[in-house]
Scaffold this active site. Structure first.
Site, PDB file in Angstrom:
ATOM      1  N   ASN A  32       0.867  -1.176   0.000  1.00 36.14           N
ATOM      2  CA  ASN A  32       0.000   0.000   0.000  1.00 36.14           C
ATOM      3  C   ASN A  32       0.905   1.228   0.000  1.00 36.14           C
ATOM      4  OD1 ASN A  32      -1.787   2.051   0.520  1.00 36.14           O
ATOM      5  ND2 ASN A  32      -2.388   1.329   2.563  1.00 36.14           N
ATOM      6  N   LYS A  34       0.129   4.265  -0.244  1.00 28.68           N
ATOM      7  CA  LYS A  34      -0.483   5.450   0.387  1.00 28.68           C
ATOM      8  C   LYS A  34      -0.215   6.698  -0.473  1.00 28.68           C
ATOM      9  CE  LYS A  34      -0.225   3.102   4.778  1.00 28.68           C
ATOM     10  NZ  LYS A  34      -0.102   3.158   6.229  1.00 28.68           N
ATOM     11  N   HIS A 117      -9.625   1.242   4.823  1.00 24.21           N
ATOM     12  CA  HIS A 117      -8.343   1.372   5.535  1.00 24.21           C
ATOM     13  C   HIS A 117      -8.547   2.282   6.750  1.00 24.21           C
ATOM     14  CE1 HIS A 117      -4.230   2.434   6.475  1.00 24.21           C
ATOM     15  NE2 HIS A 117      -3.881   1.342   5.818  1.00 24.21           N
ATOM     16  N   GLU A 119      -6.866   4.573   7.951  1.00 30.96           N
ATOM     17  CA  GLU A 119      -6.601   6.001   7.717  1.00 30.96           C
ATOM     18  C   GLU A 119      -7.807   6.678   7.095  1.00 30.96           C
ATOM     19  OE1 GLU A 119      -2.916   5.481   5.622  1.00 30.96           O
ATOM     20  OE2 GLU A 119      -1.994   4.761   7.480  1.00 30.96           O
ATOM     21  N   GLU A 189      -5.709  -5.198  10.401  1.00 28.12           N
ATOM     22  CA  GLU A 189      -4.696  -4.176  10.647  1.00 28.12           C
ATOM     23  C   GLU A 189      -5.020  -3.423  11.932  1.00 28.12           C
ATOM     24  OE1 GLU A 189      -2.583  -2.987   6.773  1.00 28.12           O
ATOM     25  OE2 GLU A 189      -4.342  -1.725   6.961  1.00 28.12           O
ATOM     26  N   GLY A 195       2.129   1.916  10.914  1.00 25.45           N
ATOM     27  CA  GLY A 195       3.079   3.026  10.806  1.00 25.45           C
ATOM     28  C   GLY A 195       3.780   3.373  12.106  1.00 25.45           C
ATOM     29  N   SER A 235       3.096  -2.442  10.416  1.00 27.35           N
ATOM     30  CA  SER A 235       4.534  -2.518  10.685  1.00 27.35           C
ATOM     31  C   SER A 235       5.149  -3.863  10.296  1.00 27.35           C
ATOM     32  CB  SER A 235       4.821  -2.184  12.153  1.00 27.35           C
ATOM     33  OG  SER A 235       4.414  -0.852  12.433  1.00 27.35           O
TER      34      SER A 235
END
Ligand code: PGA
Length: 276
Positions: A32, A34, A117, A119, A189, A195, A235
């Protein structure tokens, strides 16, 4: 566009016991990107991924570039073993939705789409209902949704992680057809692991993936449970990837930061190859 590699029904039956390494689900390692990579960088990384994929037969490699680079990356990857995913799409077929992209438009360039996702949930207010609309729209357009879900730190600390992820799966996949459930990719996730460098303990990730697989099987039938691919994300790095892929219930990874450079993406994909 190289097709995704779903399992055949024979393979699905072969793995319905859930523990067999033989004939197991095709491992999937997805990057991904991003909001990274301008066109030249995207083309280069796509080319490197295509070369890498040639050395890793049996592992599906997927990249999810930003929307601006989808066409360029799709062109580079034409005829390669790497599949292309979009990072987001809208649920409406068309209309007055400035800045949005319909799933059918994405399907001209990609074979899959990341949906829900964390985010998008955190920064853009996506709800489970939005995610569910997107999942339906993705299937309708011929895209495979990569349905992302995961608890945040407060949920985990309060012992609510299982409850949260099961509710996200139930809401996100609500109303899909059985044959769609068979093709669904789910990415577990945990928000606190994305991250942050604080990867989830591999045994715990495998436990949650197993939980999600069982729930998929209960909701949509044994074949969906056996065929649906469960990824871990958060991660994932070259030094921890192999530990995730050892578990039968973890079919691969959704990789963010470490997918931006082929030198860190390659060892992760190679770990999936060795585990397969
Ligand atoms: P990360 O991101 O690997 O950088 O933690 C994972 C993701 O957001 O999919």
């Amino acid at each position: 566009m190289p097709p995704l590699e779903p399992m055949t029904s024979t393979e699905a039956r072969a793995t319905s016991a859930g523990t067999s390494r033989e004939g197991r689900r095709t491992p999937l390692v997805a990057g991904n990107w991003k909001m990274h990579k301008r066109l030249a960088e995207a083309r280069l990384l796509a080319r490197q991924a295509a070369d890498m994929a040639e050395e890793l037969p049996g592992v599906e490699i997927m990249v999810a570039p930003p929307a601006t680079a989808l066409a360029a990356v799709a062109e580079v990857l034409e005829g390669s073993r790497v599949s292309v995913a979009a990072q987001n799409g809208h649920w409406a077929e068309r209309g007055a939705f400035t800045g949005e992209i319909a799933m059918a438009m994405l399907a001209e360039l990609a074979g899959a789409v990341i949906v829900g996702h964390s985010e998008r949930r955190q920064h853009f207010g996506e709800t489970d209902a939005d995610v569910n609309r997107k999942v339906h729209a993705a299937f309708a357009a011929g895209l495979v949704p990569v349905l992302c879900l995961g608890e945040d730190e407060a949920d985990r600390d309060a012992g609510r992680a299982d409850e949260v992820v099961l509710a996200q799966l139930e809401a996100g996949a609500a109303g899909i057809a059985t044959d769609e459930a068979n093709r669904l990719v789910v990415a577990y996730e945990p928000v606190w692991a994305i991250g942050t460098g604080r990867a989830c303990d591999p045994e715990e990730a495998a436990r949650v993936c197993g939980l999600l697989r069982s729930a998929l099987g209960r909701a949509f039938g044994a074949q969906a449970g056996a065929a649906g691919r469960m990824l871990y994300g958060g991660s994932v790095k070259p030094d921890n990837a192999a530990a995730y892929f050892q578990a039968d219930d973890v079919d691969g990874a959704l990789v963010g930061g470490a997918s931006l450079d082929i030198e860190s993406f390659r060892p992760i994909a190679a770990a999936a190859f060795r585990a397969g």
